[in-house]
Motif scaffolding. Structure first.
Motif, short mmCIF file in Angstrom:
data_model
loop_
_atom_site.label_atom_id
_atom_site.label_comp_id
_atom_site.label_asym_id
_atom_site.label_seq_id
_atom_site.Cartn_x
_atom_site.Cartn_y
_atom_site.Cartn_z
N ILE A 125 54.49 -2.83 -6.11
CA ILE A 125 55.61 -2.20 -5.43
C ILE A 125 54.88 -1.20 -4.33
CG2 ILE A 125 57.57 -0.26 -5.97
CD1 ILE A 125 57.94 -3.27 -6.61
N SER A 126 53.94 -0.52 -4.89
CA SER A 126 53.41 0.37 -4.12
C SER A 126 52.71 -0.07 -2.80
CB SER A 126 51.76 1.00 -4.80
OG SER A 126 52.44 1.61 -6.08
N ALA A 127 52.19 -1.33 -2.90
CA ALA A 127 51.80 -2.08 -1.56
C ALA A 127 52.82 -2.33 -0.85
CB ALA A 127 51.05 -3.61 -2.10
N ILE A 128 54.21 -2.71 -1.01
CA ILE A 128 55.33 -2.84 -0.17
C ILE A 128 55.57 -1.76 0.35
CG2 ILE A 128 57.63 -3.60 -0.15
CD1 ILE A 128 57.05 -5.42 -2.43
N GLU A 129 55.56 -0.33 -0.40
CA GLU A 129 55.82 0.80 0.04
C GLU A 129 54.73 1.31 1.15
OE1 GLU A 129 58.49 2.57 -3.34
OE2 GLU A 129 56.72 2.77 -3.73
N PHE A 130 53.50 0.89 0.80
CA PHE A 130 52.38 1.17 1.81
C PHE A 130 52.50 0.64 2.98
CE2 PHE A 130 48.11 0.43 3.60
CZ PHE A 130 47.42 1.66 3.32
N ALA A 131 53.16 -0.65 3.00
CA ALA A 131 53.05 -1.60 4.42
C ALA A 131 54.32 -1.06 5.36
CB ALA A 131 53.34 -2.89 3.95
N VAL A 132 55.37 -0.66 4.47
CA VAL A 132 56.33 0.05 5.50
C VAL A 132 56.01 1.27 5.98
CG1 VAL A 132 58.83 0.98 5.30
CG2 VAL A 132 58.42 -1.19 3.95
N LYS A 133 55.28 2.24 4.98
CA LYS A 133 55.02 3.53 5.46
C LYS A 133 54.00 3.38 6.84
CE LYS A 133 52.47 7.74 3.59
NZ LYS A 133 52.08 8.19 2.48
N PRO A 140 47.73 6.23 11.53
CA PRO A 140 46.38 5.71 11.72
C PRO A 140 45.57 5.81 9.97
CG PRO A 140 46.41 6.71 13.45
CD PRO A 140 47.55 7.21 12.74
N LYS A 141 45.74 6.90 9.31
CA LYS A 141 45.18 7.21 8.05
C LYS A 141 45.31 5.87 7.11
CE LYS A 141 47.07 11.10 6.50
NZ LYS A 141 47.83 12.05 7.09
N GLY A 142 46.30 5.14 7.20
CA GLY A 142 46.53 4.19 6.53
C GLY A 142 45.22 2.88 6.80
N PHE A 143 44.72 3.13 7.69
CA PHE A 143 43.54 1.92 8.41
C PHE A 143 42.50 2.02 6.80
CE2 PHE A 143 44.54 2.36 12.94
CZ PHE A 143 45.87 1.92 12.88
N LEU A 144 42.05 3.02 6.51
CA LEU A 144 40.89 3.43 5.69
C LEU A 144 41.28 2.93 4.50
CD1 LEU A 144 39.66 6.75 7.20
CD2 LEU A 144 38.79 4.34 7.78
N GLU A 145 42.56 3.01 3.98
CA GLU A 145 43.01 2.95 2.56
C GLU A 145 43.27 1.30 2.58
OE1 GLU A 145 46.10 4.43 -0.38
OE2 GLU A 145 46.03 5.74 1.14
N ALA A 146 43.84 0.54 3.68
CA ALA A 146 44.31 -0.57 3.67
C ALA A 146 43.16 -1.62 3.12
CB ALA A 146 44.96 -1.20 4.87
N ASP A 147 43.63 -2.82 2.54
CA ASP A 147 43.09 -4.12 2.41
C ASP A 147 42.85 -4.87 3.48
OD1 ASP A 147 42.91 -3.51 -0.59
OD2 ASP A 147 44.87 -4.35 -0.85
N LEU A 165 52.28 -10.22 2.96
CA LEU A 165 51.21 -9.97 2.28
C LEU A 165 51.10 -8.79 1.25
CD1 LEU A 165 48.74 -10.30 5.31
CD2 LEU A 165 48.23 -11.50 3.31
N ALA A 166 51.92 -7.75 1.44
CA ALA A 166 52.18 -6.85 0.48
C ALA A 166 52.81 -7.17 -0.62
CB ALA A 166 53.10 -5.67 1.33
N ASN A 167 53.69 -8.13 -0.53
CA ASN A 167 54.35 -8.84 -1.68
C ASN A 167 53.30 -9.56 -2.57
OD1 ASN A 167 56.72 -9.21 -3.26
ND2 ASN A 167 56.99 -11.24 -2.44
N GLN A 168 52.31 -9.91 -2.03
CA GLN A 168 51.24 -10.63 -2.63
C GLN A 168 50.07 -9.62 -3.29
OE1 GLN A 168 49.25 -13.79 -0.95
NE2 GLN A 168 51.22 -14.95 -0.25
N ASN A 169 50.56 -8.19 -3.04
CA ASN A 169 49.78 -6.89 -3.65
C ASN A 169 48.65 -6.52 -2.85
OD1 ASN A 169 49.18 -5.28 -5.66
ND2 ASN A 169 49.10 -6.68 -7.31
N TYR A 170 48.44 -6.96 -1.39
CA TYR A 170 47.49 -6.44 -0.53
C TYR A 170 48.14 -5.28 0.19
CZ TYR A 170 45.35 -10.61 -1.50
OH TYR A 170 44.98 -12.03 -2.26
#
Lengths: 276, 276
Positions: A125-133, A140-147, A165-170
């Motif tokens: 669920i967090s990964a999906i919210e991350f992908a939308v965010k 660009p802050k997201g780049f460093l935290e992303a898989d 990919l977010a729905n697969q937990n990445y």
């Protein structure tokens, strides 16, 4: 074309029914001339309910595909289908029985365990919210935290691929590439093994972009869809991908599921990310 | 806890392998004490490649789950598994054979048809882009065009649920509810049969929101996570749902897959939206 032939498919599950439903879809896709009438019965957990569905299936001469884990319901379905000569495919129990035998471990026999609200679920669920965010280069802050960081010019499936990919937990961030726009400095701090450069064929892009302009009620012969402009963007992207030395995938003939499978395999991402 | 027992699962597919992978996940979820070592082999289309995977599987004493549609590859796998006493579960061919017999229609026997880039695929891609565009109440115009409008206070799974439904080809818009914020006029023009009000248990919300504050490095005893504030929001939402007379779902003990299945069934949405 009018489809001449018809199949009634009954998808019966004690939970959501995703596995049985996927199987039905995959099987029917092999018969483009056959019409499928699909009845989905998720969350079936009582004998009476199951019996009345089986009676209906029998009347419809249906193919029954099921993922019922309870032995009581499984036995009911087996005996009903034998007695009434109804086709029935048990998707789950053959594998469960084999694991049980090999490990001398009893299965829980509880429905819906796949959808338990455990840590893995909340990570997804967090990964999906991350992908939308972090879609569309919003931050660009997201780049460093992303898989995975996806790059691509307009119409290379960045957004839908990120969500899949977010729905697969990445955790996925994506950045649209535009020759005029500044590439965020943060990108150069990202491990290139986490970066995927998406590209597409120039003529495919030309045709998609023309259609997009028409859909917006605009002139299809705009700069955005012109071949010269597309070539300029493709050259810009290729140069960046070369500099980054990242994986490059041409999505022209690939679905997001196919591209996602290539990314997960090539980047050798932690397979524990999946729901196992 | 250290898992004492181990199973090697080989997922072999001529395409992405989603169906076989789901099945493996569902089966393993019944054995929480057993560790699964999963090897995924997507896009397998040659006999030599398949043969070397089977040799590896044999060495690993693996369970093989496959969705191979080509008769040549299927025959290879059957004869190898018989000769070497390797467990193998064919997920797709029993159903394909039955449809073939009933309709006297030959299957295409081509891999990856489910992932063809057809109209249905592009509709689904548009639906995902739609959901991202109209997430978080970004533009109320989306309500009128949507198949489903999700409403809910903070932490009721609006965003992940929107993305999951979008991947099933539904156009979804969502609106966060905040007592202080204005409800867009457009909402009252939407058919209430397309609206779903999400809710959650007060104590679940309290605990999720406290954790969220801690994750942000903020004081967990903030207004956002206080029970009084949560109650106020829940009352506000309930009143709106009553006025709209829409479907209401409490997501406290439900995964997004379960909530999505309830929505699709209850709203009786066009099942053609799925990939069949």
């Amino acid at each position: 074309m009018e489809k001449q032939k018809k199949i009634n498919l009954y998808i019966i599950s004690d939970s959501v029914g995703g596995t049985a439903n996927n199987l039905g879809q995959a099987a029917m896709s092999q018969f483009p001339g056959v019409d499928a009438n699909v009845s989905a019965y998720p969350f079936i957990r009582g004998e009476d309910t199951l019996y009345s569905i089986l009676e209906k299936a029998h009347k419809d001469n249906a193919l029954v595909i099921h993922t019922l884990i309870s032995p009581t319901l499984t036995n009911l379905i087996i005996s009903y289908c034998e007695d009434h000569d109804l086709f029935c495919f048990d998707v789950i129990n053959p594998v469960v029985k084999e694991i049980e035998q090999r490990t001398s471990t009893k299965p829980l026999e509880e429905p819906g365990i796949l959808h338990q609200l455990n840590d893995n679920y909340f990570d997804r669920i967090s990964a999906i919210e991350f992908a939308v965010k972090y879609d569309d280069g919003r931050d660009p802050k997201g780049f460093l935290e992303a898989d995975i960081v996806l790059l691509g010019i307009s119409r290379t499936s960045k957004t839908p691929l990120s969500m899949f990919l977010a729905n697969q937990n990445y955790k996925v961030a994506n950045l649209p590439l535009v020759p005029e726009a500044h590439i965020p400095e943060t990108l150069w701090k990202v491990n290139p093994k986490k970066i995927v450069g998406l590209t597409n064929d120039r003529h495919v892009l030309n045709s998609i972009r023309r259609e997009r302009m028409i859909a917006y009620g605009l002139n299809p012969e705009t700069g955005y869809s012109k071949i010269d402009r597309i070539d300029e963007e493709l050259v810009f992207a290729k140069k960046l991908y070369d500099q980054l030395d990242c994986l490059v995938i041409n999505v022209a003939t690939k679905s997001i599921e196919e591209t996602a499978a290539i990314i997960v395999n090539t980047l050798q991402l932690d397979s524990k990310k999946r729901t196992f």
